[in-house]
Design an enzyme around this catalytic site. Sequence first.
Site, PDB file in Angstrom:
ATOM      1  N   ARG A   1       0.803  -1.229   0.000  1.00 51.32           N
ATOM      2  CA  ARG A   1       0.000   0.000   0.000  1.00 51.32           C
ATOM      3  C   ARG A   1       0.840   1.286   0.000  1.00 51.32           C
ATOM      4  NH1 ARG A   1      -3.125   1.520   3.322  1.00 51.32           N
ATOM      5  NH2 ARG A   1      -4.684   2.312   1.898  1.00 51.32           N
TER       6      ARG A   1
ATOM      7  N   CYS B   1      15.109  -4.658  -3.775  1.00 50.24           N
ATOM      8  CA  CYS B   1      15.998  -3.813  -4.567  1.00 50.24           C
ATOM      9  C   CYS B   1      15.234  -2.835  -5.447  1.00 50.24           C
ATOM     10  CB  CYS B   1      16.912  -4.689  -5.403  1.00 50.24           C
ATOM     11  SG  CYS B   1      17.840  -5.793  -4.344  1.00 50.24           S
TER      12      CYS B   1
END
Length: 421
Positions: free
Chosen positions: A314, A346
Amino acid sequence: MDHFLYRNGQLHAEDVPLAEIAATVGTPVYCYSTATLKRHYRLFTEALSPLPHLVCFAVKSLSNVAVLKTLGDLGAGMDVVSGGEYRRARAAGVPGDRIVFSGVGKTREEMRLALTEGIRQFNVESEPELRALSEVCVSLGVTAPITLRVNPDVDARTHEKIATGKKENKFGIPISRASEIYAEAAGLPGIDVVGIDVHIGSQLTALEPFEQAYLKVADLTQRLRAEGHDIRRLDLGGGLGIPYSRSNDAPPLPLDYGALIKRTVGHLGCEIEIEPGRLISGNAGVLVSRIIYVKQGEGRDFLILDAAMNDLIRPSMYGAHHDIVPLAEPAVAVQPHVYDVVGPVCETGDTFARARPLPALRQGDLVAFRSAGAYGAVMASEYNSRPLIPEVLVKEDHFAVIRARPSFDEMLARDTLPPWL
Ligand SMILES: *Cc1c(COP(=O)(O)O)cnc(C)c1O
Protein backbone atom coordinates in the site's frame (compact mmCIF):
# COMPACT_ATOMS: atom_id res chain seq x y z
CA MET A 1 -11.51 1.03 18.07
CA ASP A 2 -9.27 -2.03 17.84
CA HIS A 3 -7.76 -4.57 20.21
CA PHE A 4 -4.06 -3.76 19.73
CA LEU A 5 -3.03 -1.97 22.91
CA TYR A 6 0.03 -1.61 25.13
CA ARG A 7 -0.16 -3.56 28.33
CA ASN A 8 2.71 -3.87 30.79
CA GLY A 9 4.90 -2.03 28.30
CA GLN A 10 4.24 -4.51 25.47
CA LEU A 11 1.95 -4.17 22.44
CA HIS A 12 -0.69 -6.89 22.62
CA ALA A 13 -3.18 -8.37 20.21
CA GLU A 14 -6.10 -8.89 22.57
CA ASP A 15 -4.43 -10.81 25.46
CA VAL A 16 -1.38 -12.02 23.55
CA PRO A 17 1.91 -10.05 23.45
CA LEU A 18 2.83 -9.60 19.79
CA ALA A 19 6.47 -10.27 20.72
CA GLU A 20 5.43 -13.79 21.74
CA ILE A 21 3.91 -14.38 18.28
CA ALA A 22 7.03 -12.98 16.64
CA ALA A 23 9.21 -15.32 18.72
CA THR A 24 7.09 -18.37 17.90
CA VAL A 25 6.21 -17.79 14.24
CA GLY A 26 9.07 -15.54 13.14
CA THR A 27 8.88 -12.22 11.33
CA PRO A 28 7.51 -10.67 9.27
CA VAL A 29 4.03 -11.86 10.23
CA TYR A 30 0.46 -10.60 9.82
CA CYS A 31 -1.63 -10.82 12.96
CA TYR A 32 -5.43 -10.39 13.16
CA SER A 33 -7.76 -9.85 16.10
CA THR A 34 -10.98 -11.86 16.27
CA ALA A 35 -12.64 -9.40 18.66
CA THR A 36 -11.95 -6.47 16.31
CA LEU A 37 -13.29 -8.30 13.25
CA LYS A 38 -16.47 -9.23 15.10
CA ARG A 39 -16.93 -5.79 16.59
CA HIS A 40 -16.71 -4.09 13.20
CA TYR A 41 -19.16 -6.53 11.61
CA ARG A 42 -21.64 -5.97 14.43
CA LEU A 43 -21.35 -2.18 14.12
CA PHE A 44 -22.68 -2.47 10.57
CA THR A 45 -25.56 -4.84 11.36
CA GLU A 46 -26.56 -2.58 14.24
CA ALA A 47 -26.31 0.51 12.05
CA LEU A 48 -28.68 -0.98 9.45
CA SER A 49 -31.23 -2.44 11.88
CA PRO A 50 -34.21 -2.58 11.72
CA LEU A 51 -34.06 -2.48 7.90
CA PRO A 52 -33.92 -5.96 6.38
CA HIS A 53 -30.27 -6.27 5.41
CA LEU A 54 -27.22 -8.44 4.77
CA VAL A 55 -23.66 -7.29 5.47
CA CYS A 56 -21.50 -8.96 2.81
CA PHE A 57 -17.82 -8.82 3.78
CA ALA A 58 -15.64 -7.84 0.79
CA VAL A 59 -13.45 -10.93 0.62
CA LYS A 60 -10.82 -9.19 -1.47
CA SER A 61 -9.75 -7.06 1.50
CA LEU A 62 -8.69 -10.09 3.61
CA SER A 63 -9.45 -13.52 2.26
CA ASN A 64 -7.99 -16.00 4.74
CA VAL A 65 -10.55 -18.77 5.27
CA ALA A 66 -10.25 -18.53 9.07
CA VAL A 67 -11.18 -14.84 8.90
CA LEU A 68 -14.09 -15.57 6.55
CA LYS A 69 -15.33 -18.29 8.91
CA THR A 70 -15.07 -15.96 11.91
CA LEU A 71 -17.42 -13.54 10.14
CA GLY A 72 -19.54 -16.14 8.33
CA ASP A 73 -20.34 -17.85 11.63
CA LEU A 74 -21.88 -14.57 12.83
CA GLY A 75 -24.20 -14.59 9.82
CA ALA A 76 -22.18 -12.36 7.48
CA GLY A 77 -22.59 -12.68 3.75
CA MET A 78 -19.62 -12.43 1.38
CA ASP A 79 -18.92 -10.21 -1.62
CA VAL A 80 -16.60 -12.10 -3.99
CA VAL A 81 -14.94 -10.92 -7.19
CA SER A 82 -13.49 -14.17 -8.55
CA GLY A 83 -14.03 -17.90 -8.63
CA GLY A 84 -11.15 -18.23 -6.17
CA GLU A 85 -12.84 -15.95 -3.66
CA TYR A 86 -16.11 -17.80 -4.19
CA ARG A 87 -14.35 -21.05 -3.29
CA ARG A 88 -12.81 -19.46 -0.21
CA ALA A 89 -16.21 -18.28 1.00
CA ARG A 90 -17.67 -21.76 0.50
CA ALA A 91 -14.65 -23.35 2.20
CA ALA A 92 -15.41 -21.11 5.19
CA GLY A 93 -18.89 -22.64 5.35
CA VAL A 94 -20.79 -19.65 3.95
CA PRO A 95 -23.85 -20.87 2.02
CA GLY A 96 -24.30 -19.76 -1.60
CA ASP A 97 -27.43 -17.78 -0.76
CA ARG A 98 -25.24 -15.39 1.30
CA ILE A 99 -22.67 -14.83 -1.48
CA VAL A 100 -22.88 -12.00 -4.02
CA PHE A 101 -20.62 -12.04 -7.07
CA SER A 102 -19.18 -8.66 -8.17
CA GLY A 103 -16.47 -7.71 -10.66
CA VAL A 104 -16.15 -6.45 -14.24
CA GLY A 105 -14.73 -9.57 -15.84
CA LYS A 106 -16.57 -12.66 -14.61
CA THR A 107 -15.81 -15.57 -16.91
CA ARG A 108 -18.38 -18.14 -18.03
CA GLU A 109 -16.52 -20.72 -15.99
CA GLU A 110 -16.90 -18.58 -12.85
CA MET A 111 -20.59 -18.08 -13.62
CA ARG A 112 -21.09 -21.85 -14.00
CA LEU A 113 -19.31 -22.50 -10.70
CA ALA A 114 -21.50 -20.07 -8.78
CA LEU A 115 -24.74 -21.13 -10.50
CA THR A 116 -24.05 -24.79 -9.80
CA GLU A 117 -22.98 -24.36 -6.18
CA GLY A 118 -25.42 -21.60 -5.21
CA ILE A 119 -25.41 -17.81 -5.37
CA ARG A 120 -27.48 -15.01 -3.89
CA GLN A 121 -27.03 -12.70 -6.86
CA PHE A 122 -24.66 -11.57 -9.57
CA ASN A 123 -23.87 -7.87 -9.70
CA VAL A 124 -23.66 -7.51 -13.48
CA GLU A 125 -21.42 -4.75 -14.80
CA SER A 126 -21.98 -4.65 -18.59
CA GLU A 127 -24.27 -5.70 -21.43
CA PRO A 128 -21.87 -8.36 -22.81
CA GLU A 129 -21.65 -9.86 -19.31
CA LEU A 130 -25.45 -9.85 -19.06
CA ARG A 131 -25.78 -11.74 -22.35
CA ALA A 132 -23.06 -14.22 -21.38
CA LEU A 133 -24.76 -14.90 -18.04
CA SER A 134 -28.10 -15.46 -19.80
CA GLU A 135 -26.49 -17.99 -22.15
CA VAL A 136 -24.80 -19.84 -19.29
CA CYS A 137 -28.10 -19.96 -17.36
CA VAL A 138 -29.97 -21.32 -20.38
CA SER A 139 -27.33 -24.00 -20.92
CA LEU A 140 -27.63 -25.08 -17.27
CA GLY A 141 -31.42 -24.71 -17.15
CA VAL A 142 -31.29 -22.28 -14.21
CA THR A 143 -32.20 -18.67 -13.44
CA ALA A 144 -29.76 -16.14 -12.00
CA PRO A 145 -30.89 -13.37 -9.65
CA ILE A 146 -29.10 -10.21 -10.77
CA THR A 147 -28.61 -6.56 -10.05
CA LEU A 148 -26.99 -4.22 -12.52
CA ARG A 149 -24.15 -2.15 -11.15
CA VAL A 150 -24.88 1.42 -12.10
CA ASN A 151 -22.16 4.01 -12.35
CA PRO A 152 -23.70 7.13 -10.78
CA ASP A 153 -20.96 9.50 -11.99
CA VAL A 154 -20.10 10.96 -8.60
CA ASP A 155 -16.67 11.97 -7.38
CA ALA A 156 -15.76 9.76 -4.40
CA ARG A 157 -12.89 12.14 -3.48
CA THR A 158 -10.48 9.30 -2.80
CA HIS A 159 -7.21 8.06 -4.32
CA GLU A 160 -7.54 7.83 -8.13
CA LYS A 161 -6.61 4.13 -8.17
CA ILE A 162 -9.55 3.22 -5.93
CA ALA A 163 -12.25 5.62 -7.21
CA THR A 164 -14.82 3.63 -9.18
CA GLY A 165 -17.95 5.77 -9.52
CA LYS A 166 -16.99 8.34 -12.17
CA LYS A 167 -18.10 7.83 -15.74
CA GLU A 168 -14.50 7.44 -16.92
CA ASN A 169 -13.96 4.44 -14.59
CA LYS A 170 -14.33 0.89 -15.95
CA PHE A 171 -17.08 -0.10 -13.52
CA GLY A 172 -20.82 -0.58 -14.02
CA ILE A 173 -23.28 0.69 -16.63
CA PRO A 174 -23.87 4.43 -17.06
CA ILE A 175 -26.86 5.41 -14.94
CA SER A 176 -28.16 7.40 -17.91
CA ARG A 177 -28.64 4.16 -19.88
CA ALA A 178 -30.11 2.15 -17.00
CA SER A 179 -33.71 2.05 -18.34
CA GLU A 180 -32.59 0.64 -21.66
CA ILE A 181 -30.29 -2.02 -20.17
CA TYR A 182 -32.76 -3.06 -17.45
CA ALA A 183 -35.37 -3.55 -20.20
CA GLU A 184 -32.96 -5.79 -22.09
CA ALA A 185 -32.18 -7.75 -18.90
CA ALA A 186 -35.86 -8.30 -18.15
CA GLY A 187 -36.33 -9.81 -21.59
CA LEU A 188 -33.40 -12.24 -21.42
CA PRO A 189 -33.99 -15.92 -20.59
CA GLY A 190 -32.45 -17.15 -17.33
CA ILE A 191 -32.20 -13.65 -15.84
CA ASP A 192 -34.22 -12.48 -12.83
CA VAL A 193 -33.77 -8.76 -12.13
CA VAL A 194 -33.91 -8.27 -8.35
CA GLY A 195 -32.28 -4.94 -7.70
CA ILE A 196 -29.66 -2.26 -8.21
CA ASP A 197 -25.97 -2.27 -7.23
CA VAL A 198 -23.63 0.68 -6.77
CA HIS A 199 -20.08 1.00 -5.42
CA ILE A 200 -18.27 4.30 -5.87
CA GLY A 201 -14.82 3.64 -4.43
CA SER A 202 -12.74 2.75 -1.44
CA GLN A 203 -11.33 4.63 1.56
CA LEU A 204 -13.99 7.36 1.38
CA THR A 205 -13.61 9.76 4.27
CA ALA A 206 -16.76 11.83 3.77
CA LEU A 207 -20.43 10.91 3.57
CA GLU A 208 -21.48 13.37 0.85
CA PRO A 209 -20.37 11.25 -2.14
CA PHE A 210 -22.35 8.31 -0.73
CA GLU A 211 -25.33 10.59 -0.25
CA GLN A 212 -25.19 11.83 -3.84
CA ALA A 213 -24.95 8.26 -5.14
CA TYR A 214 -27.75 6.85 -2.98
CA LEU A 215 -30.13 9.69 -3.86
CA LYS A 216 -29.56 8.79 -7.50
CA VAL A 217 -30.20 5.12 -6.68
CA ALA A 218 -33.47 6.08 -4.91
CA ASP A 219 -34.63 7.99 -7.99
CA LEU A 220 -33.63 5.13 -10.23
CA THR A 221 -35.51 2.62 -8.05
CA GLN A 222 -38.71 4.57 -8.52
CA ARG A 223 -38.16 5.00 -12.24
CA LEU A 224 -37.42 1.31 -12.80
CA ARG A 225 -40.43 0.27 -10.72
CA ALA A 226 -42.62 2.55 -12.87
CA GLU A 227 -41.17 0.75 -15.88
CA GLY A 228 -42.35 -2.57 -14.48
CA HIS A 229 -39.26 -3.96 -12.72
CA ASP A 230 -39.60 -5.54 -9.30
CA ILE A 231 -36.70 -3.74 -7.59
CA ARG A 232 -36.54 -5.36 -4.15
CA ARG A 233 -32.86 -5.30 -3.26
CA LEU A 234 -30.31 -2.49 -3.15
CA ASP A 235 -26.64 -3.39 -2.93
CA LEU A 236 -24.83 -0.26 -1.79
CA GLY A 237 -21.25 -1.51 -2.08
CA GLY A 238 -18.42 -0.83 0.32
CA GLY A 239 -15.95 1.97 0.61
CA LEU A 240 -16.20 3.51 4.06
CA GLY A 241 -12.72 4.70 5.03
CA ILE A 242 -10.73 4.05 8.19
CA PRO A 243 -8.33 6.27 10.16
CA TYR A 244 -4.83 5.25 9.04
CA SER A 245 -3.21 7.85 11.20
CA ARG A 246 -3.97 8.67 14.79
CA SER A 247 -3.55 12.34 13.97
CA ASN A 248 -6.06 12.49 11.09
CA ASP A 249 -9.66 13.60 11.25
CA ALA A 250 -11.82 10.60 12.00
CA PRO A 251 -13.77 9.27 8.99
CA PRO A 252 -17.52 8.75 9.37
CA LEU A 253 -18.73 5.98 11.68
CA PRO A 254 -20.84 2.99 10.59
CA LEU A 255 -23.72 4.37 12.67
CA ASP A 256 -23.74 7.64 10.70
CA TYR A 257 -23.41 5.68 7.48
CA GLY A 258 -26.40 3.54 8.47
CA ALA A 259 -28.41 6.66 9.23
CA LEU A 260 -27.54 8.04 5.79
CA ILE A 261 -28.74 4.82 4.14
CA LYS A 262 -32.01 4.95 6.06
CA ARG A 263 -32.47 8.61 5.13
CA THR A 264 -31.79 8.16 1.40
CA VAL A 265 -33.24 4.73 0.54
CA GLY A 266 -34.90 3.47 3.74
CA HIS A 267 -38.41 4.42 2.56
CA LEU A 268 -38.28 2.21 -0.53
CA GLY A 269 -39.01 -1.07 1.25
CA CYS A 270 -35.96 -2.75 -0.26
CA GLU A 271 -33.67 -5.26 1.37
CA ILE A 272 -30.30 -3.54 1.82
CA GLU A 273 -26.95 -5.17 1.16
CA ILE A 274 -23.63 -3.52 1.90
CA GLU A 275 -20.15 -4.79 1.07
CA PRO A 276 -17.66 -3.32 3.54
CA GLY A 277 -14.12 -4.65 3.36
CA ARG A 278 -11.58 -2.24 4.80
CA LEU A 279 -13.75 -1.02 7.66
CA ILE A 280 -14.14 -4.57 8.94
CA SER A 281 -10.64 -5.90 8.31
CA GLY A 282 -8.33 -2.86 8.15
CA ASN A 283 -7.85 -2.06 11.81
CA ALA A 284 -8.24 -5.74 12.72
CA GLY A 285 -4.72 -6.51 11.55
CA VAL A 286 -1.10 -5.49 12.10
CA LEU A 287 2.08 -6.43 10.30
CA VAL A 288 4.90 -7.24 12.72
CA SER A 289 8.45 -6.81 11.46
CA ARG A 290 11.98 -6.83 12.86
CA ILE A 291 14.62 -4.20 12.25
CA ILE A 292 17.51 -5.87 10.42
CA TYR A 293 19.80 -2.84 10.41
CA VAL A 294 19.83 0.79 11.36
CA LYS A 295 21.86 2.52 8.69
CA GLN A 296 23.21 6.02 8.91
CA GLY A 297 22.79 7.74 5.55
CA GLU A 298 23.68 11.26 4.56
CA GLY A 299 21.29 13.53 6.37
CA ARG A 300 18.95 10.70 7.27
CA ASP A 301 18.86 7.39 9.08
CA PHE A 302 17.26 4.31 7.59
CA LEU A 303 15.44 1.59 9.45
CA ILE A 304 15.86 -1.48 7.26
CA LEU A 305 13.09 -3.96 8.10
CA ASP A 306 12.59 -7.61 7.29
CA ALA A 307 9.17 -6.68 5.79
CA ALA A 308 9.12 -5.21 2.30
CA MET A 309 6.87 -3.86 -0.42
CA ASN A 310 6.01 -7.40 -1.52
CA ASP A 311 4.47 -8.03 1.91
CA LEU A 312 2.61 -4.71 2.24
CA ILE A 313 2.36 -2.80 -1.02
CA ARG A 314 0.00 0.00 0.00
CA PRO A 315 2.67 2.63 0.77
CA SER A 316 4.45 1.99 -2.50
CA MET A 317 1.29 1.62 -4.63
CA TYR A 318 -1.00 4.29 -3.20
CA GLY A 319 1.44 6.44 -1.22
CA ALA A 320 -0.51 5.17 1.78
CA HIS A 321 0.36 6.04 5.38
CA HIS A 322 0.53 3.34 8.05
CA ASP A 323 1.34 4.22 11.63
CA ILE A 324 4.46 2.33 12.71
CA VAL A 325 4.92 1.63 16.41
CA PRO A 326 7.54 -0.26 18.43
CA LEU A 327 6.28 -3.40 20.21
CA ALA A 328 8.07 -2.23 23.35
CA GLU A 329 6.18 0.80 24.62
CA PRO A 330 8.37 3.91 24.42
CA ALA A 331 8.76 6.16 27.44
CA VAL A 332 6.31 9.05 27.29
CA ALA A 333 8.89 11.85 27.28
CA VAL A 334 11.20 10.29 24.70
CA GLN A 335 12.61 12.63 22.06
CA PRO A 336 11.56 11.38 18.60
CA HIS A 337 14.19 10.44 16.06
CA VAL A 338 13.46 10.82 12.33
CA TYR A 339 13.82 7.77 10.10
CA ASP A 340 13.18 6.59 6.59
CA VAL A 341 11.59 3.18 7.03
CA VAL A 342 12.44 0.80 4.19
CA GLY A 343 12.42 -2.87 3.21
CA PRO A 344 15.23 -4.98 1.72
CA VAL A 345 13.79 -5.21 -1.82
CA CYS A 346 16.00 -3.81 -4.57
CA GLU A 347 13.75 -0.89 -5.54
CA THR A 348 13.61 2.63 -4.21
CA GLY A 349 9.82 2.14 -4.19
CA ASP A 350 10.35 -0.26 -1.32
CA THR A 351 9.93 2.57 1.16
CA PHE A 352 7.26 2.47 3.86
CA ALA A 353 7.73 5.96 5.26
CA ARG A 354 9.99 8.96 4.78
CA ALA A 355 11.16 11.25 7.57
CA ARG A 356 8.95 9.49 10.09
CA PRO A 357 9.36 10.62 13.71
CA LEU A 358 9.75 7.52 15.88
CA PRO A 359 11.33 6.73 19.22
CA ALA A 360 15.01 5.79 18.83
CA LEU A 361 15.18 2.17 17.65
CA ARG A 362 17.92 -0.40 17.41
CA GLN A 363 18.82 -3.39 15.31
CA GLY A 364 16.72 -6.39 16.37
CA ASP A 365 13.81 -4.30 17.71
CA LEU A 366 10.28 -5.26 16.68
CA VAL A 367 7.78 -2.84 15.16
CA ALA A 368 4.14 -3.11 14.03
CA PHE A 369 2.41 -1.48 11.09
CA ARG A 370 -1.07 -0.63 12.24
CA SER A 371 -4.20 -0.87 10.10
CA ALA A 372 -2.62 -3.53 7.90
CA GLY A 373 -5.48 -6.05 7.94
CA ALA A 374 -7.09 -4.88 4.69
CA TYR A 375 -5.30 -5.06 1.33
CA GLY A 376 -2.18 -6.30 3.12
CA ALA A 377 -1.67 -10.08 3.00
CA VAL A 378 -4.06 -10.38 0.03
CA MET A 379 -1.85 -8.16 -2.14
CA ALA A 380 1.41 -9.81 -1.10
CA SER A 381 3.68 -11.42 -3.66
CA GLU A 382 6.92 -13.38 -3.66
CA TYR A 383 8.89 -10.64 -5.42
CA ASN A 384 12.63 -11.04 -4.79
CA SER A 385 11.78 -14.71 -4.01
CA ARG A 386 10.67 -13.73 -0.56
CA PRO A 387 8.24 -16.30 0.87
CA LEU A 388 4.64 -15.15 1.40
CA ILE A 389 4.52 -14.18 5.03
CA PRO A 390 2.45 -16.14 7.55
CA GLU A 391 -0.88 -15.05 9.00
CA VAL A 392 -1.89 -15.52 12.63
CA LEU A 393 -5.33 -15.15 14.20
CA VAL A 394 -5.65 -14.16 17.86
CA LYS A 395 -8.67 -14.85 20.03
CA GLU A 396 -8.44 -13.64 23.61
CA ASP A 397 -5.35 -15.32 25.07
CA HIS A 398 -4.72 -17.82 22.26
CA PHE A 399 -3.34 -17.56 18.78
CA ALA A 400 -3.07 -19.89 15.82
CA VAL A 401 -1.21 -19.80 12.53
CA ILE A 402 -3.92 -19.56 9.86
CA ARG A 403 -1.49 -19.59 6.95
CA ALA A 404 2.00 -20.97 7.35
CA ARG A 405 5.07 -19.46 5.78
CA PRO A 406 5.99 -21.66 2.80
CA SER A 407 9.39 -23.34 2.88
CA PHE A 408 11.93 -22.56 0.17
CA ASP A 409 11.59 -26.16 -1.00
CA GLU A 410 7.84 -25.64 -1.51
CA MET A 411 8.52 -22.45 -3.43
CA LEU A 412 11.15 -24.11 -5.64
CA ALA A 413 8.93 -27.16 -6.21
CA ARG A 414 6.41 -24.98 -8.07
CA ASP A 415 8.94 -24.34 -10.85
CA THR A 416 9.37 -27.17 -13.33
CA LEU A 417 12.08 -27.69 -15.92
CA PRO A 418 11.12 -28.24 -19.57
CA PRO A 419 12.31 -31.55 -21.12
CA TRP A 420 15.19 -29.86 -23.00
CA LEU A 421 16.99 -28.64 -19.89
C1 LIG B 1 -13.38 -3.34 -3.18
C2 LIG B 1 -14.85 -3.49 -3.17
C3 LIG B 1 -15.56 -3.45 -1.96
C4 LIG B 1 -14.89 -3.19 -0.64
O1 LIG B 1 -14.37 -1.93 -0.55
P1 LIG B 1 -13.83 -1.38 0.87
O2 LIG B 1 -13.34 -0.04 0.56
O3 LIG B 1 -12.76 -2.31 1.31
O4 LIG B 1 -14.99 -1.37 1.80
C5 LIG B 1 -16.92 -3.65 -2.00
N1 LIG B 1 -17.57 -3.88 -3.18
C6 LIG B 1 -16.92 -3.92 -4.35
C7 LIG B 1 -17.69 -4.16 -5.59
C8 LIG B 1 -15.55 -3.72 -4.39
O5 LIG B 1 -14.92 -3.75 -5.57
